[in-house]
Motif scaffolding. Sequence first.
Motif, PDB file in Angstrom:
ATOM      1  N   PRO A 121      16.400  -2.887  -6.887  1.00 37.47           N
ATOM      2  CA  PRO A 121      15.023  -3.262  -7.241  1.00 37.47           C
ATOM      3  C   PRO A 121      14.245  -2.021  -7.681  1.00 37.47           C
ATOM      4  O   PRO A 121      14.452  -0.946  -7.122  1.00 37.47           O
ATOM      5  N   TYR A 171       8.625  -2.841  -8.514  1.00 35.11           N
ATOM      6  CA  TYR A 171       8.790  -4.156  -7.886  1.00 35.11           C
ATOM      7  C   TYR A 171       8.605  -4.060  -6.375  1.00 35.11           C
ATOM      8  O   TYR A 171       7.914  -4.890  -5.771  1.00 35.11           O
ATOM      9  N   ARG A 172       9.214  -3.049  -5.778  1.00 38.81           N
ATOM     10  CA  ARG A 172       9.102  -2.900  -4.305  1.00 38.81           C
ATOM     11  C   ARG A 172       7.634  -2.848  -3.892  1.00 38.81           C
ATOM     12  O   ARG A 172       7.223  -3.513  -2.943  1.00 38.81           O
ATOM     13  N   ALA A 175       5.887  -6.245  -4.568  1.00 40.28           N
ATOM     14  CA  ALA A 175       6.338  -7.305  -3.658  1.00 40.28           C
ATOM     15  C   ALA A 175       5.776  -7.094  -2.256  1.00 40.28           C
ATOM     16  O   ALA A 175       5.336  -8.050  -1.604  1.00 40.28           O
ATOM     17  N   LEU A 176       5.765  -5.843  -1.811  1.00 41.46           N
ATOM     18  CA  LEU A 176       5.254  -5.568  -0.468  1.00 41.46           C
ATOM     19  C   LEU A 176       3.747  -5.830  -0.400  1.00 41.46           C
ATOM     20  O   LEU A 176       3.254  -6.387   0.590  1.00 41.46           O
ATOM     21  N   ARG A 181       2.125  -7.970  -2.186  1.00 41.50           N
ATOM     22  CA  ARG A 181       1.924  -9.424  -2.224  1.00 41.50           C
ATOM     23  C   ARG A 181       2.226 -10.040  -0.853  1.00 41.50           C
ATOM     24  O   ARG A 181       1.510 -10.911  -0.375  1.00 41.50           O
ATOM     25  N   LEU A 182       3.298  -9.569  -0.228  1.00 40.86           N
ATOM     26  CA  LEU A 182       3.639 -10.070   1.106  1.00 40.86           C
ATOM     27  C   LEU A 182       2.520  -9.772   2.097  1.00 40.86           C
ATOM     28  O   LEU A 182       2.139 -10.634   2.899  1.00 40.86           O
ATOM     29  N   LEU A 203       0.552 -12.694   3.911  1.00 45.53           N
ATOM     30  CA  LEU A 203       0.769 -12.821   5.357  1.00 45.53           C
ATOM     31  C   LEU A 203      -0.408 -12.276   6.161  1.00 45.53           C
ATOM     32  O   LEU A 203      -0.333 -12.186   7.391  1.00 45.53           O
ATOM     33  N   HIS A 213      -1.472 -13.585   9.530  1.00 44.39           N
ATOM     34  CA  HIS A 213      -0.588 -13.326  10.685  1.00 44.39           C
ATOM     35  C   HIS A 213      -0.659 -11.873  11.158  1.00 44.39           C
ATOM     36  O   HIS A 213      -0.080 -11.528  12.172  1.00 44.39           O
ATOM     37  N   LEU A 245       6.300  -5.234   9.254  1.00 38.29           N
ATOM     38  CA  LEU A 245       6.584  -6.045   8.056  1.00 38.29           C
ATOM     39  C   LEU A 245       7.200  -5.157   6.980  1.00 38.29           C
ATOM     40  O   LEU A 245       8.217  -5.493   6.371  1.00 38.29           O
ATOM     41  N   PHE A 269      10.995  -5.340   5.408  1.00 32.84           N
ATOM     42  CA  PHE A 269      11.163  -5.503   3.958  1.00 32.84           C
ATOM     43  C   PHE A 269      12.091  -4.410   3.417  1.00 32.84           C
ATOM     44  O   PHE A 269      13.057  -4.699   2.708  1.00 32.84           O
ATOM     45  N   VAL A 323      15.544  -5.357   1.488  1.00 29.18           N
ATOM     46  CA  VAL A 323      15.219  -5.689   0.099  1.00 29.18           C
ATOM     47  C   VAL A 323      16.365  -5.368  -0.868  1.00 29.18           C
ATOM     48  O   VAL A 323      16.626  -6.143  -1.800  1.00 29.18           O
ATOM     49  N   CYS A 352      13.725 -12.994  -4.645  1.00 26.80           N
ATOM     50  CA  CYS A 352      13.641 -12.011  -3.561  1.00 26.80           C
ATOM     51  C   CYS A 352      12.269 -12.093  -2.882  1.00 26.80           C
ATOM     52  O   CYS A 352      12.171 -12.178  -1.652  1.00 26.80           O
ATOM     53  N   SER A 353      11.213 -12.124  -3.673  1.00 22.47           N
ATOM     54  CA  SER A 353       9.857 -12.188  -3.106  1.00 22.47           C
ATOM     55  C   SER A 353       9.657 -13.471  -2.308  1.00 22.47           C
ATOM     56  O   SER A 353       9.104 -13.465  -1.211  1.00 22.47           O
ATOM     57  N   GLU A 354      10.107 -14.571  -2.887  1.00 17.42           N
ATOM     58  CA  GLU A 354       9.913 -15.864  -2.235  1.00 17.42           C
ATOM     59  C   GLU A 354      10.708 -15.946  -0.927  1.00 17.42           C
ATOM     60  O   GLU A 354      10.235 -16.483   0.075  1.00 17.42           O
ATOM     61  N   PHE A 400      11.586 -13.477   1.076  1.00 19.21           N
ATOM     62  CA  PHE A 400      10.912 -12.691   2.120  1.00 19.21           C
ATOM     63  C   PHE A 400       9.681 -13.430   2.640  1.00 19.21           C
ATOM     64  O   PHE A 400       9.446 -13.485   3.848  1.00 19.21           O
ATOM     65  N   LEU A 401       8.913 -13.994   1.730  1.00 24.37           N
ATOM     66  CA  LEU A 401       7.696 -14.684   2.158  1.00 24.37           C
ATOM     67  C   LEU A 401       8.039 -15.813   3.124  1.00 24.37           C
ATOM     68  O   LEU A 401       7.444 -15.935   4.200  1.00 24.37           O
ATOM     69  N   PHE A 407       9.337 -14.464   6.521  1.00 21.58           N
ATOM     70  CA  PHE A 407       8.245 -13.904   7.334  1.00 21.58           C
ATOM     71  C   PHE A 407       7.334 -15.015   7.869  1.00 21.58           C
ATOM     72  O   PHE A 407       6.898 -14.959   9.018  1.00 21.58           O
ATOM     73  N   GLU A 408       7.058 -16.005   7.048  1.00 20.18           N
ATOM     74  CA  GLU A 408       6.200 -17.108   7.521  1.00 20.18           C
ATOM     75  C   GLU A 408       6.865 -17.826   8.688  1.00 20.18           C
ATOM     76  O   GLU A 408       6.221 -18.178   9.666  1.00 20.18           O
ATOM     77  N   ALA A 443       6.664 -15.683  11.737  1.00 21.73           N
ATOM     78  CA  ALA A 443       5.310 -15.573  12.278  1.00 21.73           C
ATOM     79  C   ALA A 443       4.930 -16.793  13.104  1.00 21.73           C
ATOM     80  O   ALA A 443       4.162 -16.690  14.057  1.00 21.73           O
TER      81      ALA A 443
END
Lengths: 102, 191
Positions: free
Chosen positions: A61, A65-66, A69-70, A72-73, A77, A80, B28, B32, B36, B57-59, B61-62, B65-66, B69
């Motif tokens: 990756p 992107y890393r 993506a992080l 966005r996560l 999230l 939480h 988190l 990741f 990753v 990959c993004s989806e 992880f999401l 994690f959800e 959680a």
Amino acid sequence: MAMKCEEAGALLDLHLEGELPQELADRLDRHLLRCAQCAGELRSLEQTRSLLRKALDPAEPSPAYRERALARLTDRLAPHLRPAADQDVGRQWSLPFLTTDS
Amino acid sequence: MNGRQPICDARYEKRLVARFQAGEHEALASLFELHVDRVFAYAFHVLGNREDAEEVCSEAFLRAFERAATYRAECPFRGWLFGITRNLCLDRRRQPRLMLLDIDESERIAGHSDDSDRIAARVDITRALAALQPEHRLVLTLCDVEQWDASEAAEMLDKSVAATKSLLYRARRALRERLAEAWDEEERDGT
């Protein structure tokens, strides 16, 4: 006892992966010195793996992107996660000299 | 492993998951970073292009994690993550627009400035690989290109280590046969 081709053939991949116990590897090596067919089989498997490794690059990756993506996560999230400020406070209060006065 | 994070031990991952469940952002980020490379590489080799691999990959992880959680007990995070990744890739491959896509040759050989013979060999190998059964292609790319060990590949493929090794050995022979056929054909045609 001398190794036969059938037994040698079943060990070639393990030899290629370097996973054969020394004693078996030595017996196989002795067989390979005398058997051109098994030696050729091992050589062709080695070449196939080597060609494949030279032909294709591992997929990685990208740094962009890393990061994206992080971020966005973290954003998705957020419900939480404790806010960053709370996490700092939590760390402070875990220090013994700060907790004795409370 | 090409400088990637080694596959983590279960206790380390468990501690990170517990910290994530307690709301720590750093946990988190660590989880990741830990996974990753593998999740992306798997998705890239299954889907054949970077854009789809990034989305999956993004989806994955999401969703993992959800789930972690909201699941209060200890959770098998890595198992969930890899399972979700496999399913998302499967769904993606079922989409009509992607049925025709395969390993993107131009991307695979881009960036190599070697002489034309070596580039031709790379194209031959990429084509031979693309002609294999998908699970043969996948195990070869994970074990021989990415250089994961069999236990790492087994975990991602949801197979036993023995089954993964056996698949790898068959796949290597299948690739060798394909290459031999292609090169025999070339010699017959005098190209």
